[in-house]
Scaffold this motif. Structure first.
Motif, mmCIF file in Angstrom:
data_model
loop_
_atom_site.group_PDB
_atom_site.id
_atom_site.type_symbol
_atom_site.label_atom_id
_atom_site.label_comp_id
_atom_site.label_asym_id
_atom_site.label_seq_id
_atom_site.Cartn_x
_atom_site.Cartn_y
_atom_site.Cartn_z
ATOM 1 N N LEU A 252 10.935 -22.060 -5.079
ATOM 2 C CA LEU A 252 12.046 -21.421 -5.789
ATOM 3 C C LEU A 252 13.357 -21.450 -5.017
ATOM 4 O O LEU A 252 14.429 -21.478 -5.619
ATOM 5 C CB LEU A 252 11.687 -19.971 -6.124
ATOM 6 C CG LEU A 252 10.451 -19.760 -7.015
ATOM 7 C CD1 LEU A 252 10.237 -18.286 -7.277
ATOM 8 C CD2 LEU A 252 10.606 -20.504 -8.339
ATOM 9 N N LYS A 253 13.271 -21.428 -3.688
ATOM 10 C CA LYS A 253 14.495 -21.304 -2.894
ATOM 11 C C LYS A 253 14.966 -22.624 -2.286
ATOM 12 O O LYS A 253 16.170 -22.879 -2.188
ATOM 13 C CB LYS A 253 14.273 -20.295 -1.758
ATOM 14 C CG LYS A 253 13.801 -18.920 -2.202
ATOM 15 C CD LYS A 253 14.882 -18.149 -2.917
ATOM 16 C CE LYS A 253 14.396 -16.720 -3.213
ATOM 17 N NZ LYS A 253 15.437 -15.930 -3.910
ATOM 18 N N SER A 254 14.037 -23.477 -1.843
ATOM 19 C CA SER A 254 14.449 -24.687 -1.128
ATOM 20 C C SER A 254 13.568 -25.885 -1.454
ATOM 21 O O SER A 254 12.982 -26.495 -0.545
ATOM 22 C CB SER A 254 14.442 -24.421 0.378
ATOM 23 O OG SER A 254 13.213 -23.848 0.779
ATOM 24 N N PRO A 255 13.445 -26.256 -2.732
ATOM 25 C CA PRO A 255 12.621 -27.422 -3.076
ATOM 26 C C PRO A 255 13.177 -28.729 -2.521
ATOM 27 O O PRO A 255 12.440 -29.715 -2.404
ATOM 28 C CB PRO A 255 12.629 -27.418 -4.607
ATOM 29 C CG PRO A 255 13.877 -26.680 -4.978
ATOM 30 C CD PRO A 255 14.046 -25.632 -3.917
ATOM 31 N N GLU A 256 14.462 -28.739 -2.150
ATOM 32 C CA GLU A 256 15.059 -29.969 -1.609
ATOM 33 C C GLU A 256 14.457 -30.357 -0.266
ATOM 34 O O GLU A 256 14.665 -31.487 0.204
ATOM 35 C CB GLU A 256 16.571 -29.789 -1.472
ATOM 36 C CG GLU A 256 17.033 -28.808 -0.409
ATOM 37 C CD GLU A 256 16.974 -27.338 -0.853
ATOM 38 O OE1 GLU A 256 17.287 -26.467 -0.025
ATOM 39 O OE2 GLU A 256 16.605 -27.088 -2.019
ATOM 40 N N MET A 257 13.707 -29.449 0.358
ATOM 41 C CA MET A 257 13.046 -29.797 1.616
ATOM 42 C C MET A 257 12.040 -30.933 1.438
ATOM 43 O O MET A 257 11.781 -31.683 2.374
ATOM 44 C CB MET A 257 12.310 -28.571 2.181
ATOM 45 C CG MET A 257 13.195 -27.537 2.811
ATOM 46 S SD MET A 257 12.160 -26.266 3.614
ATOM 47 C CE MET A 257 13.422 -25.247 4.376
ATOM 48 N N TYR A 258 11.470 -31.022 0.234
ATOM 49 C CA TYR A 258 10.439 -32.039 -0.036
ATOM 50 C C TYR A 258 10.864 -32.835 -1.277
ATOM 51 O O TYR A 258 10.319 -32.663 -2.362
ATOM 52 C CB TYR A 258 9.081 -31.373 -0.252
ATOM 53 C CG TYR A 258 8.605 -30.584 0.947
ATOM 54 C CD1 TYR A 258 7.903 -31.212 1.971
ATOM 55 C CD2 TYR A 258 8.882 -29.227 1.063
ATOM 56 C CE1 TYR A 258 7.475 -30.495 3.082
ATOM 57 C CE2 TYR A 258 8.454 -28.507 2.175
ATOM 58 C CZ TYR A 258 7.759 -29.140 3.178
ATOM 59 O OH TYR A 258 7.331 -28.434 4.279
ATOM 60 N N PRO A 259 11.848 -33.718 -1.124
ATOM 61 C CA PRO A 259 12.416 -34.428 -2.281
ATOM 62 C C PRO A 259 11.447 -35.384 -2.964
ATOM 63 O O PRO A 259 11.626 -35.713 -4.135
ATOM 64 C CB PRO A 259 13.610 -35.179 -1.689
ATOM 65 C CG PRO A 259 13.270 -35.335 -0.229
ATOM 66 C CD PRO A 259 12.510 -34.096 0.135
ATOM 67 N N ASN A 260 10.424 -35.870 -2.253
ATOM 68 C CA ASN A 260 9.506 -36.854 -2.826
ATOM 69 C C ASN A 260 8.219 -36.231 -3.362
ATOM 70 O O ASN A 260 7.316 -36.956 -3.788
ATOM 71 C CB ASN A 260 9.148 -37.908 -1.768
ATOM 72 C CG ASN A 260 10.366 -38.652 -1.265
ATOM 73 O OD1 ASN A 260 11.287 -38.931 -2.028
ATOM 74 N ND2 ASN A 260 10.384 -38.961 0.020
ATOM 75 N N ALA A 261 8.122 -34.922 -3.328
ATOM 76 C CA ALA A 261 6.860 -34.259 -3.658
ATOM 77 C C ALA A 261 6.402 -34.574 -5.077
ATOM 78 O O ALA A 261 5.253 -34.987 -5.301
ATOM 79 C CB ALA A 261 6.986 -32.750 -3.461
ATOM 80 N N VAL A 262 7.254 -34.390 -6.050
ATOM 81 C CA VAL A 262 6.862 -34.576 -7.453
ATOM 82 C C VAL A 262 6.488 -36.031 -7.721
ATOM 83 O O VAL A 262 5.498 -36.314 -8.401
ATOM 84 C CB VAL A 262 7.988 -34.112 -8.391
ATOM 85 C CG1 VAL A 262 7.644 -34.440 -9.846
ATOM 86 C CG2 VAL A 262 8.230 -32.612 -8.237
ATOM 87 N N ALA A 263 7.264 -36.958 -7.185
ATOM 88 C CA ALA A 263 6.979 -38.378 -7.391
ATOM 89 C C ALA A 263 5.629 -38.771 -6.797
ATOM 90 O O ALA A 263 4.997 -39.733 -7.258
ATOM 91 C CB ALA A 263 8.084 -39.231 -6.772
ATOM 92 N N GLU A 264 5.157 -38.044 -5.808
ATOM 93 C CA GLU A 264 3.886 -38.354 -5.155
ATOM 94 C C GLU A 264 2.737 -37.498 -5.684
ATOM 95 O O GLU A 264 1.680 -37.421 -5.059
ATOM 96 C CB GLU A 264 4.033 -38.176 -3.645
ATOM 97 C CG GLU A 264 5.009 -39.181 -3.022
ATOM 98 C CD GLU A 264 5.294 -38.898 -1.554
ATOM 99 O OE1 GLU A 264 4.806 -37.859 -1.051
ATOM 100 O OE2 GLU A 264 6.001 -39.696 -0.918
ATOM 101 N N GLY A 265 2.949 -36.848 -6.836
ATOM 102 C CA GLY A 265 1.874 -36.089 -7.471
ATOM 103 C C GLY A 265 1.690 -34.695 -6.927
ATOM 104 O O GLY A 265 0.627 -34.096 -7.098
ATOM 105 N N SER A 266 2.711 -34.152 -6.288
ATOM 106 C CA SER A 266 2.605 -32.826 -5.699
ATOM 107 C C SER A 266 3.777 -31.969 -6.169
ATOM 108 O O SER A 266 4.435 -32.266 -7.162
ATOM 109 C CB SER A 266 2.579 -32.935 -4.162
ATOM 110 O OG SER A 266 2.405 -31.670 -3.564
#
Length: 453
Positions: A252-266
């Motif tokens: 909720l606060k800092s999803p930009e820490m993991y920019p590739n997460a969604v593309a990698e199924g997470s």
């Protein structure tokens, strides 16, 4: 040769006894060697086609059987792949149609009206039952294969495989509890399952959700924000700086820490939890599995419930003040449906977080025991529908065959529990992470080989 085949192809139509014997011969041959009835008494062209299809199916079954004995991982990989499942579905559907055509043609060749009156219904009923059983089984197999293909595509990603680290695969297992009174999903159950890549022997490391001041790996973006541990210096971005708060903060606060997460199924929150679990355990975690507790009851119901050995009375409250008990789980072996299994895992009234962890691990093992191949196949539609809603993971399809084979070894061995609880001198409010890692290393260490005399 003609004297042997003549009564079958050119029978005495006026003799009920001859026609009855002939009828039974044809239907039994159709069952044992589909296509042979047509070769002997009907269209030889259709018969040869049927025999060829039968021999091809038997050869495929033999090939699969031998391959399973010699290379089980390869077989599991084929049948946990969407292309392999669709090929299997087409083969089964084709054979169902061929069997249906051959059986109906066999009934035509039998000429029931020429058989003895008492034999007619017996021949017809026997042939119909076998036809429905064989065609129905093949059609259901095709249906299961296509449904499984859809399920695998919706749950498992098409990504690169990861190698074992120090001979082990480590999987982060999260029980997510989203609810109307919560801002997003929050992991309510957190474990790391560590599996020996060769033997399948597994250890389940239960991580208390209220662990504090835990470190992150040096390459984690959270390590730069919390160099002394999560919330150890100036607090964190959410109300409580505990382990299960990492998901909420990052998501909720800092999803930009993991920019590739969604593309990698997470998801960013899941990746934050993965880094936290790695920092606590000192293990490299290759994959995660998230089970949404909101759909947990449906999954249990789809499996026909679970058998749980309740060791002590567990109350279930009716409100958030924990003042009124709706019902109790009494000690002893109980068969729970999804509703009761969910409450057994969630119950807080009069119990600690560690009690809840133990009950949740109990249910995880009970579900694994209940999810045997026969049970899953007979209830596959419900299991697949529930699983697609409940499970999220980054395990790639290419690894499924390997993990299915590994899981078959794991189920034969006892799971080693590693609980980070006060009983093991672990205080979640003042944890010693060197001690925690030493406890985990001792549990994962292979048993000493007997010394030679």
């Amino acid at each position: 040769m003609s004297s042997v085949s003549s009564p079958i192809r050119h029978p005495n139509l006026t003799s009920p006894q001859v026609m009855t014997r002939r009828g039974w011969w044809l239907v039994v041959l159709n069952v044992l060697i589909p296509g042979s009835a047509q070769v002997l008494a009907g269209s030889r062209r259709l018969g040869r086609f049927g025999l060829g299809a039968t021999l091809m199916l038997l050869a495929l079954a033999l090939l699969v059987g031998v391959s399973y004995l010699l290379w089980p991982t390869m077989v599991f990989t084929i049948f946990t792949n969407t292309i392999g499942l669709w090929v299997a579905a087409l083969v089964l559907a084709f054979y169902a149609v061929v069997w249906l055509i051959l059986t109906l043609d066999t009934l035509r060749l039998v000429r029931l009206v020429r058989a003895a009156p008492k034999a007619r219904p017996l021949i017809a009923v026997f042939t119909t039952i076998v036809m429905v059983a064989v065609c129905g089984t093949a059609a259901y197999g095709a249906y299961v294969a296509t449904t499984a293909s859809g399920f695998l595509s919706s749950v498992f990603v098409a990504g690169p495989t990861e190698p074992p680290v120090d001979g082990r695969y480590n999987v982060l297992l999260l029980g997510g509890d989203a609810g109307p009174d919560r801002d997003g999903l929050r992991p309510d159950s957190i474990s790391v399952v560590s599996i020996d890549a060769e033997t399948g022997k597994a250890a389940m490391i239960g991580l208390p959700r209220n662990l504090v001041d835990f470190p992150f790996p040096a390459d984690s973006p959270l390590a730069a924000v919390y160099p002394e541990g999560y919330g150890a210096i100036d607090g964190c971005e959410v109300d409580a700086c505990m382990l299960n708060s990492v998901f909420t903060e990052v998501e909720l606060k800092s999803p930009e820490m993991y920019p590739n997460a969604v593309a990698e199924g997470s998801e960013p929150g899941i990746e934050g939890m993965r880094d936290a679990a790695e920092g606590i355990t000192g293990l490299t975690i290759q994959y995660y599995v998230l089970i949404d507790m909101q759909g947990f009851a449906d999954l249990v119901d789809s499996l026909g419930g679970v058998d749980v050995n309740v060791t002590e009375r567990v109350p279930v409250h009716t409100d958030e003040t924990f003042t009124t008990v709706a019902f109790w789980f009494e000690p002893g072996k109980q068969h729970m449906d999804g509703y009761h299994a969910l409450w057994y895992a969630r119950s807080r009234h009069g119990t600690s977080d560690y009690d809840r962890m133990n009950r949740q691990h109990q249910l995880e093992e009970a579900i694994l025991a209940q999810a045997n191949p026969a049970n899953v196949l007979t209830k596959f539609q419900a299991v697949a529908a529930a699983g697609a809603q409940v499970v999220k993971t980054d395990i790639p399809q290419g690894m499924l065959g390997y993990f299915v084979d590994l899981a078959s070894k794991t189920k034969k061995l006892p799971i080693v529990p590693v609980q980070l609880t006060p009983e093991n001198n672990i205080d979640p409010e003042d944890p010693d992470y060197d001690q925690i890692r030493a406890l985990i290393s001792a549990a994962l260490a292979p048993p000493p080989s007997p010394s030679a005399d």
